[in-house]
Design an enzyme around this catalytic site. Structure first.
Site, PDB file in Angstrom:
ATOM      1  N   HIS A  82       0.699  -2.631   9.065  1.00 17.20           N
ATOM      2  CA  HIS A  82       2.130  -2.849   8.910  1.00 17.20           C
ATOM      3  C   HIS A  82       2.956  -2.284  10.079  1.00 17.20           C
ATOM      4  O   HIS A  82       2.519  -1.403  10.812  1.00 17.20           O
ATOM      5  CB  HIS A  82       2.644  -2.262   7.583  1.00 17.20           C
ATOM      6  CG  HIS A  82       2.174  -3.011   6.382  1.00 17.20           C
ATOM      7  ND1 HIS A  82       2.720  -4.197   5.993  1.00 17.20           N
ATOM      8  CD2 HIS A  82       1.190  -2.735   5.481  1.00 17.20           C
ATOM      9  CE1 HIS A  82       2.116  -4.630   4.901  1.00 17.20           C
ATOM     10  NE2 HIS A  82       1.169  -3.770   4.571  1.00 17.20           N
ATOM     11  N   HIS A 113       0.832  -1.207   0.000  1.00 23.10           N
ATOM     12  CA  HIS A 113       0.000   0.000   0.000  1.00 23.10           C
ATOM     13  C   HIS A 113       0.864   1.254   0.000  1.00 23.10           C
ATOM     14  O   HIS A 113       0.620   2.193  -0.765  1.00 23.10           O
ATOM     15  CB  HIS A 113      -0.912   0.001   1.239  1.00 23.10           C
ATOM     16  CG  HIS A 113      -2.207  -0.731   1.028  1.00 23.10           C
ATOM     17  ND1 HIS A 113      -2.255  -1.941   0.396  1.00 23.10           N
ATOM     18  CD2 HIS A 113      -3.491  -0.413   1.370  1.00 23.10           C
ATOM     19  CE1 HIS A 113      -3.520  -2.348   0.349  1.00 23.10           C
ATOM     20  NE2 HIS A 113      -4.290  -1.437   0.922  1.00 23.10           N
TER      21      HIS A 113
END
Length: 365
Positions: free
Chosen positions: A327, A231
């Site tokens: 993340h 992303h």
């Protein structure tokens, strides 16, 4: 009273010369000032650096928010420690944007490169900058493909980098290869593989999933290694691509229409290494291209700019959401670095490699 003597002829000739000195000094000072604003051809300009600084600032802010917010600190994490993906159950997820099925993630980020490509195509097909340059550009340093051709080539190069990192790289994509090389794998399927080996059966290719998508479709979980944030990579790469291809065109348009008194406010601070090794301002190469001062933006080009602004805004917003809810900090950092590698290779490297610039060109010139 005696009249004062007339000045001698040499003295008369010296006066105009002395009167011209301030103008000469001003011109020299202006030249030195312009030179001092010029950046190194090997590094992003100060304006580009300011843009690029937005990304680490957003990532840092998101990381701090995650650590300090009671809502995120109190949420449970469903997967292995260190992966920072929240439990997706409606009652446990700390925010709508922490859900992987939020509408912007599903419709925009998951199809991110389509939106980036559509934005670029809309702008390049409507803006006068490209319409005015279908003719072959003149000059040794100009791109041999013309403005539109070189812009399409740059899009192709950035797209190839996106494809290599996230889709396919002579097999698994770079993010999947990195994950496996750092000890990751499709852990939920390991027991099945071991059972097949113990029974002297050949493991199914599906069980030996080499990519995150294959693992997911097989019902497994992609765990254990370093997961480069796809992303962050996509959102940073897409934003820098649009900023280069659109931002420098707008800057060149402003430079073409500005008066001489305001030229310093729109000066191009990029530096280029010429074929003879000399380092010169991009303004030198810009002089080879047709002027845009007589070209007016069309209604479609204005819509394209607004559309581009909306897409960039969504990219930055989802980058912040990724920074907060998904993340680890190191996974986000590597996603940023991989994206900036593509940015540097396509948009900075040609400035100091004339042969490459001759083909791929430079945005806005």
């Amino acid at each position: 009273m005696a009249s004062s003597p007339l000045p001698s002829e040499p003295q008369q000739r010296r006066k105009p010369k002395m009167a011209a000195t301030p103008a000469t000094s001003t011109s020299t000072s202006s030249s030195l000032h312009s030179s001092s604003r010029r950046s190194s051809p090997y590094l992003p300009t100060s304006r580009e650096t300011l843009l690029l600084s937005i990304f680490p600032v957003l990532l840092l802010f998101g990381t701090l928010f995650r650590l300090l917010s009671p809502q995120t600190r109190g949420a449970t994490v469903a997967v292995a420690p260190g992966t920072a993906h929240y439990d997706q159950a409606p009652g446990l997820v700390p925010s709508y944007f922490a859900r992987k099925d939020n509408i912007i993630n599903v419709l925009f980020v998951k199809r991110g490169w389509f939106w980036i490509t559509a934005t670029f195509a809309f702008f390049a097909s409507t803006h006068p900058f490209y319409a005015a340059s279908d003719k072959q550009q003149s000059g040794k340093s100009a791109s041999i493909l013309g403005r539109r051709g070189s812009a399409i080539l740059r899009w192709g190069l950035v797209t190839v980098w996106w494809f290599f990192v996230t889709q396919w790289f002579f097999g698994p994509a770079i993010v999947d290869r990195s994950f496996r090389l750092t000890g990751g794998g499709c852990q939920a399927l390991q027991a099945a593989v071991e059972d097949d080996v113990a029974a002297d059966k050949e493991p199914s290719k599906l069980l030996l999933a080499a990519t995150a998508s294959a693992c997911k479709h097989a019902g497994g979980q992609w765990r254990g290694g370093h997961d480069i944030s796809g992303h962050v990579f996509l959102l940073v790469l897409g934003t820098t691509f649009l900023a280069q291809e659109i931002g420098w065109v707008l800057w060149r348009k402003a430079a073409s229409t500005s008066s001489s008194s305001s030229a310093g406010r729109v000066a191009d601070t990029r530096s280029l290494v010429m074929h003879d090794g000399a380092v010169k301002s991009a303004e030198v190469e810009a002089g080879l291209a047709p002027s845009l001062s007589s070209e007016s933006p069309t209604a479609l080009s204005r819509i394209a700019l607004r559309f581009a602004a909306a897409v960039v805004g969504l990219c930055l917003w989802m980058l912040l959401m990724t920074a907060i809810y998904f993340h680890t900090w190191f996974e986000k950092l590597t996603g940023l670095m991989v994206a900036l590698t593509g940015f540097y290779s396509v948009y900075v490297l040609p400035r100091w490699v004339p042969e490459l610039r001759r083909v791929v060109g430079v945005p806005g010139l």
